[in-house]
Write a protein that holds these residues in place. Sequence first.
Motif, mmCIF file in Angstrom:
data_model
loop_
_atom_site.group_PDB
_atom_site.id
_atom_site.type_symbol
_atom_site.label_atom_id
_atom_site.label_comp_id
_atom_site.label_asym_id
_atom_site.label_seq_id
_atom_site.Cartn_x
_atom_site.Cartn_y
_atom_site.Cartn_z
ATOM 1 N N SER A 166 59.846 -82.227 67.543
ATOM 2 C CA SER A 166 60.653 -82.786 66.456
ATOM 3 C C SER A 166 62.014 -83.283 66.915
ATOM 4 N N THR A 167 62.528 -82.744 68.007
ATOM 5 C CA THR A 167 63.862 -83.145 68.445
ATOM 6 C C THR A 167 63.836 -84.497 69.147
ATOM 7 N N PRO A 168 64.889 -85.302 68.988
ATOM 8 C CA PRO A 168 64.957 -86.529 69.784
ATOM 9 C C PRO A 168 65.118 -86.204 71.265
ATOM 10 N N TRP A 169 64.490 -86.992 72.097
ATOM 11 C CA TRP A 169 64.641 -86.839 73.542
ATOM 12 C C TRP A 169 64.390 -88.206 74.176
ATOM 13 N N TYR A 170 64.838 -88.367 75.411
ATOM 14 C CA TYR A 170 64.620 -89.637 76.082
ATOM 15 C C TYR A 170 64.675 -89.451 77.588
ATOM 16 N N VAL A 171 63.942 -90.305 78.296
ATOM 17 C CA VAL A 171 64.059 -90.386 79.738
ATOM 18 C C VAL A 171 65.402 -91.024 80.069
ATOM 19 N N ALA A 172 66.096 -90.464 81.061
ATOM 20 C CA ALA A 172 67.431 -90.937 81.423
ATOM 21 C C ALA A 172 67.427 -91.477 82.857
ATOM 22 N N ALA A 173 68.596 -91.944 83.285
ATOM 23 C CA ALA A 173 68.874 -92.322 84.676
ATOM 24 C C ALA A 173 67.932 -93.427 85.176
ATOM 25 N N LEU B 278 73.549 -97.468 82.534
ATOM 26 C CA LEU B 278 74.453 -98.072 83.509
ATOM 27 C C LEU B 278 75.879 -97.562 83.344
ATOM 28 N N LEU B 279 76.272 -97.220 82.124
ATOM 29 C CA LEU B 279 77.594 -96.622 81.920
ATOM 30 C C LEU B 279 77.712 -95.323 82.716
ATOM 31 N N PHE B 280 76.686 -94.489 82.687
ATOM 32 C CA PHE B 280 76.714 -93.243 83.455
ATOM 33 C C PHE B 280 76.712 -93.527 84.958
ATOM 34 N N LYS B 281 75.951 -94.538 85.375
ATOM 35 C CA LYS B 281 75.874 -94.847 86.798
ATOM 36 C C LYS B 281 77.165 -95.456 87.326
ATOM 37 N N ALA B 282 77.982 -96.020 86.452
ATOM 38 C CA ALA B 282 79.194 -96.720 86.884
ATOM 39 C C ALA B 282 80.218 -95.790 87.518
ATOM 40 N N LYS B 283 80.195 -94.506 87.157
ATOM 41 C CA LYS B 283 81.233 -93.601 87.650
ATOM 42 C C LYS B 283 81.232 -93.523 89.169
ATOM 43 N N HIS B 284 80.048 -93.374 89.769
ATOM 44 C CA HIS B 284 79.969 -93.219 91.219
ATOM 45 C C HIS B 284 79.548 -94.512 91.926
ATOM 46 N N ALA B 285 78.725 -95.325 91.230
ATOM 47 C CA ALA B 285 78.272 -96.613 91.774
ATOM 48 C C ALA B 285 77.803 -96.479 93.227
ATOM 49 N N ARG B 286 76.894 -95.516 93.443
ATOM 50 C CA ARG B 286 76.281 -95.365 94.751
ATOM 51 C C ARG B 286 75.402 -96.581 95.053
ATOM 52 N N ARG B 287 74.865 -96.636 96.253
ATOM 53 C CA ARG B 287 74.043 -97.791 96.627
ATOM 54 C C ARG B 287 72.898 -97.985 95.651
ATOM 55 N N LYS B 288 72.215 -96.891 95.279
ATOM 56 C CA LYS B 288 71.093 -97.040 94.357
ATOM 57 C C LYS B 288 71.567 -97.442 92.961
ATOM 58 N N ASP B 289 72.779 -97.012 92.570
ATOM 59 C CA ASP B 289 73.316 -97.403 91.270
ATOM 60 C C ASP B 289 73.633 -98.894 91.240
ATOM 61 N N ASP C 178 70.406 -100.689 90.958
ATOM 62 C CA ASP C 178 69.903 -100.616 89.590
ATOM 63 C C ASP C 178 70.651 -101.594 88.678
ATOM 64 N N PHE C 179 71.965 -101.674 88.855
ATOM 65 C CA PHE C 179 72.767 -102.613 88.065
ATOM 66 C C PHE C 179 72.303 -104.043 88.333
ATOM 67 N N ASP C 180 72.193 -104.402 89.606
ATOM 68 C CA ASP C 180 71.821 -105.771 89.970
ATOM 69 C C ASP C 180 70.435 -106.139 89.436
ATOM 70 N N ALA C 181 69.513 -105.182 89.445
ATOM 71 C CA ALA C 181 68.143 -105.466 89.019
ATOM 72 C C ALA C 181 67.977 -105.450 87.504
ATOM 73 N N THR C 182 68.871 -104.754 86.806
ATOM 74 C CA THR C 182 68.706 -104.573 85.360
ATOM 75 C C THR C 182 69.429 -105.629 84.532
ATOM 76 N N TRP D 2 82.021 -103.945 88.096
ATOM 77 C CA TRP D 2 80.865 -104.517 87.409
ATOM 78 C C TRP D 2 81.265 -105.462 86.280
ATOM 79 N N LEU D 3 82.457 -105.309 85.744
ATOM 80 C CA LEU D 3 82.887 -106.136 84.627
ATOM 81 C C LEU D 3 82.853 -107.623 84.994
ATOM 82 N N ALA D 4 83.132 -107.935 86.230
ATOM 83 C CA ALA D 4 83.148 -109.328 86.654
ATOM 84 C C ALA D 4 81.765 -109.971 86.585
ATOM 85 N N ASP D 5 80.713 -109.156 86.609
ATOM 86 C CA ASP D 5 79.346 -109.680 86.607
ATOM 87 C C ASP D 5 78.711 -109.658 85.227
#
Length: 213
Positions: A41-48, A166-177, A180-184, A209-212
């Motif tokens: 019954s609870t809302p849930w979602y896949v993240a990251a 992407l908001l969560f990923k923006a904090k560290h912006a690792r290579r995989k982040d 993910d930004f570029d592909a999404t 990322w704001l510039a893109d």
Amino acid sequence: MSDQLPSGGIELSPDEIEALHARWSSCWSPSEVAQQLAGISTPWYVAAGWALDLFRGRQTRAHGDIEIAIPASSFPEVRNRFPGYVFDAAGSGRIWEDATPEVLDAVHQTWLRDPATGSYLLDVFREPHDGDIWICRRDERIRRSYSDIIHRTQDGIPYLAPELVLLFKAKHARRKDQADFDATVPHMTSAQRETLAQLLTRAHPGHPWLADL
């Protein structure tokens, strides 16, 4: 969640943290998680990262684990779906095995462990909320209804809206982040890109990322 970590737990060395990756090798897929939580019954979602792949409609890279998020108060309902398994809390380089309520109140990340094998199968984020309103744990000014932030695949798997992932990923912006930004971003609507730009301006002023967007 408390801002102060509880006492106890196991402090992990860098080598031990690296070794944890092997314990995630048997983690579930999004469809397997959805089967486990069918009818809840609870809302849930896949993240990251997996959420972005669900948004794009295909798996684009390997994922070392799978993360879902739920309202913090709904954790007992989710926990009851996994009899025979153990939930460990994790944070700041420590693990609290079979976490107590005190630890759960202080640490938002919870790993589902198979005690027979020691393998981790699922990472559950217990998120702040106000009833049916999701509250961003990074910036409590950002609030949305669950009905607005949860999207679904054609076969019904719920995932977090890409602009929030992407908001969560923006904090560290690792290579995989960054990857993910570029592909999404090319797959996002203009409204989604505008929302992400607004959220980044609020939470991370001047983010590259704001510039893109």
